[in-house]
Design a protein around this motif. Structure first.
Motif, short mmCIF file in Angstrom:
data_model
loop_
_atom_site.label_atom_id
_atom_site.label_comp_id
_atom_site.label_asym_id
_atom_site.label_seq_id
_atom_site.Cartn_x
_atom_site.Cartn_y
_atom_site.Cartn_z
N LEU A 69 109.83 -19.82 8.37
CA LEU A 69 111.06 -19.73 7.59
C LEU A 69 111.27 -21.03 6.84
N THR A 70 111.54 -20.91 5.56
CA THR A 70 111.91 -22.08 4.77
C THR A 70 113.26 -21.81 4.14
N ARG A 71 114.10 -22.82 4.11
CA ARG A 71 115.41 -22.68 3.48
C ARG A 71 115.64 -23.90 2.61
N ALA A 72 116.08 -23.68 1.38
CA ALA A 72 116.27 -24.80 0.46
C ALA A 72 117.53 -24.60 -0.37
N HIS A 86 120.73 -21.08 -3.09
CA HIS A 86 120.44 -21.18 -1.65
C HIS A 86 119.40 -20.13 -1.30
N GLN A 87 118.17 -20.54 -1.12
CA GLN A 87 117.07 -19.60 -0.98
C GLN A 87 116.35 -19.73 0.35
N ILE A 88 115.95 -18.58 0.91
CA ILE A 88 115.25 -18.53 2.19
C ILE A 88 114.01 -17.65 2.01
N THR A 89 112.89 -18.12 2.49
CA THR A 89 111.70 -17.27 2.56
C THR A 89 111.34 -17.08 4.02
N PHE A 90 110.94 -15.88 4.37
CA PHE A 90 110.58 -15.57 5.75
C PHE A 90 109.31 -14.73 5.74
N CYS A 120 123.11 -12.91 4.46
CA CYS A 120 122.23 -13.11 3.32
C CYS A 120 122.05 -11.83 2.51
N GLY A 121 121.93 -12.00 1.20
CA GLY A 121 121.50 -10.93 0.32
C GLY A 121 120.02 -11.10 0.04
N SER A 122 119.50 -10.29 -0.86
CA SER A 122 118.07 -10.38 -1.19
C SER A 122 117.87 -10.17 -2.68
#
Length: 235
Positions: free
Chosen positions: A126-129, A169-173, A43-45
């Motif tokens: 963690l959410t991924r969408a 493609h996004q992830i929040t942690f 993953c990048g940010s």
């Protein structure tokens, strides 16, 4: 017990950042050969704390699943690909997690195996969408307000936005001291709650995954210290 690791790496300006960008492709060849590794993602940010569509060339992450905590700790510190990242980075931090709940899919898979109940102490979310392309602009208009609110919440011990593919493609942690503080943020009448309502009403996401984890421990530092230093972590 399945263990999930998320390793964050910060790279100094110059050739190290070019190396890290190139490894978003090259590391795909090495990670499948790490002993014990299961599901993994590079993953990048985004800039700031990651909650923006503008890429941050300094920060990258590797998420992986392992059969147990010992394997996760050993491989994230000693496997060749992880050591290469650590050698190039100016700072790195890995957090170890045990899934306690998960719903939804990640690229058609269910990568996490929940076991046990939610802890009374620290909890990670963690959410991924996968954002529908035609809805991406509406989604990203909401994100700055959410970032401001979560950034000002004193309860959150750590938060970052990362992703596999910019914009889509996004992830929040995030890590919280307990489930109550996390629930209070999620349910508060503010930009986060309004964004969730808009997601549901507008069908913004093609795929979603929501997971909660018990925090097992960490190694390394982020901004000079462990983000878990003020939490009571019992392994």
């Amino acid at each position: 017990m399945q263990t999930v690791s998320i390793s964050f790496f910060r790279f100094p300006p110059g050739l190290s950042r070019l190396w890290a960008l190139g490894m978003m492709g090259a590391a795909r060849l090495a990670l499948p050969h790490v002993p014990g590794i299961g599901f993994w993602r590079l993953c990048g940010s985004g800039t700031g704390e990651g909650f923006t569509p503008i890429p941050n060339t300094a920060v990258y992450a590797i998420l992986a699943t392992w059969p147990d905590l010992e394997t996760a700790q050993t491989q994230t510190q000693n496997a060749s690909i992880f050591r290469r990242y650590q050698a190039k980075a100016c700072e790195s931090w890995t957090v170890f997690l045990a899934p306690v709940s998960a719903r939804g899919q990640w690229a058609g898979e269910a990568p996490f195996t929940p076991e046990g109940s939610a802890p009374k102490g620290p909890l990670a979310a963690l959410t991924r969408a996968t954002v529908r392309p035609l809805k991406a602009l509406r989604f990203w208009k909401r994100v700055p307000d959410i970032s401001t609110v979560i950034g000002s919440d004193r309860n959150v011990a750590f938060k970052i936005g990362i992703g596999e593919l910019p914009l889509l493609h996004q992830i929040t942690f995030s890590i919280w001291p307990n489930s109550q503080s996390m629930a209070d943020f999620a349910r508060a009448n503010g930009p986060h709650a309004r964004a969730i309502q808009a997601v549901r009403e507008g069908d913004w996401f093609r795929e979603e995954l929501y997971a909660r984890f018990r925090v097992l421990g960490d190694h390394g530092t982020w901004h000079g210290q462990s983000p878990l230093s003020n939490l009571n972590i019992k392994t």
